[in-house]
Structures are given as structure tokens and as C-alpha cells.
Scaffold this motif. Structure first.
Motif, short mmCIF file in Angstrom:
data_model
loop_
_atom_site.label_atom_id
_atom_site.label_comp_id
_atom_site.label_asym_id
_atom_site.label_seq_id
_atom_site.Cartn_x
_atom_site.Cartn_y
_atom_site.Cartn_z
N GLU A 1 0.73 -1.57 -0.05
CA GLU A 1 0.12 -0.04 -0.02
C GLU A 1 1.10 1.43 0.10
OE1 GLU A 1 -2.78 0.14 3.25
OE2 GLU A 1 -4.08 -1.44 2.45
N GLU A 2 1.87 1.20 0.96
CA GLU A 2 3.05 2.76 1.48
C GLU A 2 3.79 2.64 -0.59
OE1 GLU A 2 4.83 1.80 4.40
OE2 GLU A 2 3.04 2.33 5.92
N PHE A 3 3.73 1.76 -0.90
CA PHE A 3 4.61 1.86 -2.12
C PHE A 3 3.83 2.29 -3.67
CE2 PHE A 3 6.04 -0.10 -5.70
CZ PHE A 3 7.22 0.77 -6.35
N CYS A 4 2.04 1.75 -3.46
CA CYS A 4 1.81 2.34 -4.50
C CYS A 4 0.95 3.96 -4.02
CB CYS A 4 0.67 1.05 -4.49
SG CYS A 4 0.32 -0.32 -5.68
N LEU B 1 1.96 -0.81 -18.16
CA LEU B 1 1.31 -2.11 -16.55
C LEU B 1 2.50 -2.75 -16.71
CD1 LEU B 1 -0.49 -3.64 -15.41
CD2 LEU B 1 -0.69 -5.05 -17.89
N LYS B 2 3.28 -2.77 -17.52
CA LYS B 2 4.47 -3.68 -17.11
C LYS B 2 5.54 -2.81 -16.06
CE LYS B 2 8.39 -6.44 -19.69
NZ LYS B 2 8.92 -7.01 -20.61
N GLN C 1 6.86 -4.50 -12.71
CA GLN C 1 8.53 -4.73 -13.00
C GLN C 1 8.89 -3.82 -10.86
OE1 GLN C 1 10.81 -6.25 -14.96
NE2 GLN C 1 11.61 -6.15 -12.79
N ALA C 2 8.31 -2.33 -11.14
CA ALA C 2 8.13 -1.64 -9.70
C ALA C 2 8.18 -2.11 -8.48
CB ALA C 2 7.86 -0.33 -9.97
N GLU D 1 15.96 -5.91 -5.72
CA GLU D 1 16.05 -5.30 -7.19
C GLU D 1 16.39 -5.83 -8.39
OE1 GLU D 1 15.65 -2.59 -8.02
OE2 GLU D 1 14.89 -2.00 -5.83
N ASP D 2 16.80 -7.71 -7.85
CA ASP D 2 17.50 -8.25 -9.02
C ASP D 2 16.25 -9.19 -9.68
OD1 ASP D 2 17.19 -9.45 -6.80
OD2 ASP D 2 18.47 -11.10 -6.37
N ARG D 3 15.34 -8.75 -9.12
CA ARG D 3 14.15 -9.93 -9.74
C ARG D 3 13.65 -9.40 -10.93
NH1 ARG D 3 15.50 -12.49 -6.33
NH2 ARG D 3 16.09 -13.50 -8.08
N GLU D 4 13.85 -9.79 -12.04
CA GLU D 4 13.00 -9.71 -12.99
C GLU D 4 11.18 -10.08 -13.38
OE1 GLU D 4 14.43 -7.52 -15.32
OE2 GLU D 4 15.83 -7.33 -14.56
N ILE D 5 10.24 -9.41 -14.51
CA ILE D 5 9.00 -10.31 -14.54
C ILE D 5 8.94 -10.50 -15.99
CG2 ILE D 5 8.40 -9.03 -12.59
CD1 ILE D 5 7.01 -6.77 -14.87
N ARG D 6 8.58 -11.67 -16.26
CA ARG D 6 7.56 -11.36 -17.63
C ARG D 6 6.06 -11.76 -17.75
NH1 ARG D 6 8.65 -18.48 -18.53
NH2 ARG D 6 7.30 -19.30 -17.81
#
Length: 351
Positions: A120-123, A232-233, A237-238, A246-251
């Protein structure tokens, strides 16, 4: 025995009783017996009618002297007993300041609430507003406004609990009804809409290590002009990097949801192997974390929003699943067993 001898005997006995009294109740009883309306000295005064005129004043004087003596001794004894009671109470309630204090137990936030508050705080830092809504919803907002009309096969995936015989009200199967209600009210001529809607949702499901009939969801919605899949992507990702590192990637993988088109399943690189492939990710290098997509035009039109002018994206994630993945929880039921030993493990995670 003369009346004077009787008075002397009462005097001696009374003083002895007063001296030996060990509590205030006993002392008060002695006072009543000696000097009360029916006490011994009163009886002597009432018997004076049998005395001669010469003896009466002498007896009266002696009785008054003894009465005054009793009153003085009783007051002194009362003060002694009260002081003794006070000292005993103080001794009983004494605090030894040299003893170690008792450690106060401080509870901690539940792990689900920790994850929810973090996201919530990040969004909010990205400009989203947090909006909540009722858990008991109407079929209209839970399904029909989300492009899931009656008899639509997609309802089977969200079989929930109805609360009336007409099947018009139910325990919400998603937090999307909050988005539908907000879309109806929002004035897009003044500002775009960026919102998240966290809360409990309910679906008929098996209770096992990875499923529960009740869980926590957080959905996001962005509606404005010229919103694309790239927005959206970037948002997903954020969020993934904020939550999982921070080292995570998404697909994004093509999928189907009735309220988005196109729709995607979102995977994040495996936490255990970093994407190389292991037993945790079933040798794929990826772990599914949420679903998302571009908002279906029917959803916008159902809420009275011009789908030719406005568009946007939506995403939905399970807070329970995020907590399981981030903190390595093996059984979703641990969240709801109220086992303090389990909850205490995450005390340091609370802000």
C-alpha cells in the motif's frame, strides 16, 4: 457486693478487654457492651432508682468518670489498631525496587498486514489512492459489472458464498467491485483514476497448504487517456522489485480474464535459483505471482465511462501468496491458526 465494688469490677474488666482487643471490630463491640445504650454502665445508671438520695450523686459521678476513662482508652486503642493496620498494608504492598521488572509482552503485526501495508505504501508513493469497500456484495457489482453476466462460464472459477436465497448477494470473490463502484463515481474530466483496493475475498475452495476459502487480495486500477501495456509492465516490474528484491525480473504470459483484454499472467524470476531452474520453480526459472491486463471496454462502458476515449490497466495479487513467496511460508493455514510462535518470527518485519 456494693454498687461501688460493682463499678470497680466493670472498670477493671473493661480496661482489660480494651487492652486485649486486636482489631477494630472487636474494639467496637467492647465499646457497645461497656458504654452503649444497653451497656453495663447504662445498667448501673438505671439501677440508681434503688439507691438512697445520698448515694445517687456519688454513684453518678463515679460512673461518668469510668465512662470518660473508657472513651479515652478506646480512642487510644483505636488509633493504635488503625496504625497497625496501615503498617501491615504498607508492608504487604511494599515494592522491592531491587527486583528485576517483569518484561512486558508486545505483540506484532500479522504477516499479511505487514505485506499489505508495505505494498500500500509503495503504491501510494506512485500516486495511487487506497479505496476499500463492503465484503458482502451484490451480484451486479461482483460479476455483471466485471463483464461476467449470469451463466457465464467464468463464474465457475469464482464460485463463492451466497447470503440469500435469491443469489443476489454474496461474499465478494474479488475486490473488483470496489473498482466498479469507484468507476461509476469518478469524474475523469478532473483527474485520471489510480487506485488500489485491498481486502478479504471469499471463494469455495479446498483448505490445504496452498488454498483457502478466505484469503486477502489487492487489486490495482489505472484509467486515463493513452494508457498502454508498457505502463502496466513498468508498474508490475516496480512492485515486484520492491517486494522481492531489485534483482528480480518479470515476464508476461498470455492468459484470460473476463474483465481484461488482453490478459496476462505475471511471473517473477525464482527466488531460490535466480532463474536458473530448480525444484522450487519446477525447473522453469519463473514463479507465477499475479494476474493483470488492459481493462476490457465492456467494464468501462458498464460504469458509464467512454471506452473510446479512456482506457487503462488492472492487476490483482494475492497478499497471502506474496507473503508465502517472500518469507518462505510452507502452509497458508499458518496465517489463520493464531499460533503466536509462528507470528513472532516476523516481529522484526513490522515497521
Amino acid at each position: 457486693m456494693s454498687v461501688f465494688d460493682h463499678i470497680q469490677t466493670l472498670k477493671d474488666q473493661g480496661l482489660t478487654q480494651i487492652k486485649e482487643a486486636n482489631d477494630l471490630d472487636t474494639l467496637n463491640n467492647i465499646r457497645v457492651n461497656l458504654t452503649g445504650k444497653k451497656g453495663e454502665l447504662t445498667k448501673v445508671l438505671r439501677s440508681m432508682k434503688d439507691l438512697s438520695n445520698e448515694e445517687r450523686p456519688k454513684v453518678g459521678q463515679v460512673v461518668n468518670e469510668v465512662r470518660d476513662l473508657f472513651a479515652t482508652e478506646i480512642d487510644n486503642k483505636k488509633e493504635q489498631l488503625q496504625q497497625a493496620e496501615l503498617e501491615a498494608q504498607m508492608q504487604k504492598e511494599a515494592i522491592d525496587v531491587t527486583l528485576p521488572g517483569k518484561e512486558s509482552y508486545l505483540g506484532s503485526h500479522h504477516l499479511i498486514n505487514i505485506v499489505r501495508q508495505d505494498i500500500e505504501e509503495f503504491c501510494v508513493s506512485l500516486g495511487y489512492q487506497v479505496i476499500t469497500g463492503p465484503e458482502v456484495e451484490s451480484d451486479h457489482y461482483n460479476f455483471e459489472m466485471m463483464n461476467i453476466p449470469k451463466n457465464h462460464p467464468a463464474r465457475d472459477m469464482q464460485d463463492t458464498f451466497y447470503v440469500d436465497a435469491t443469489h443476489e448477494h454474496l461474499m465478494r470473490s474479488q475486490t473488483s467491485p470496489v473498482q466498479a463502484r469507484t468507476l461509476e463515481k469518478h469524474d475523469f474530466s478532473k483527474s485520471p483514476l489510480k487506485m488500489i483496493s485491498p481486502g478479504k475475498v471469499y471463494r469455495r475452495d479446498d483448505d490445504d497448504a496452498t488454498h483457502s476459502h478466505q484469503f486477502n487480495q489487492l487489486e490495482g486500477l489505472v484509467i486515463d487517456e493513452n494508457i498502454t501495456m508498457a505502463h502496466l509492465k513498468g508498474t508490475l516490474q516496480a512492485i515486484a522489485q520492491h517486494v522481492f528484491g531489485e534483482d528480480r525480473e518479470i515476464r508476461l504470459r498470455p492468459s484470460y480474464f473476463p474483465f481484461t483484454e488482453p490478459s496476462v499472467e505475471v511471473d517473477v524470476t525464482c527466488f531460490a535459483c535466480g532463474g536458473k531452474g530448480c525444484s522450487t520453480c519446477k525447473s522453469t526459472g519463473w514463479i507465477e505471482v499475479l494476474g493483470a491486463g488492459m481493462v476490457h471496454p465492456n467494464v468501462l462502458e458498464n460504469a458509464g465511462v467512454d471506452s473510446q476515449k479512456y482506457g487503462g490497466f488492472a492487476f490483482g495479487l494475492g497478499l497471502d501468496r506474496f507473503a508465502i513467496l517472500k518469507y518462505g511460508v510452507s502452509d497458508i493455514r499458518d496465517f489463520y491458526l493464531n499460533d503466536v510462535r509462528f507470528l513472532e518470527q516476523f516481529r522484526q518485519e513490522a515497521k
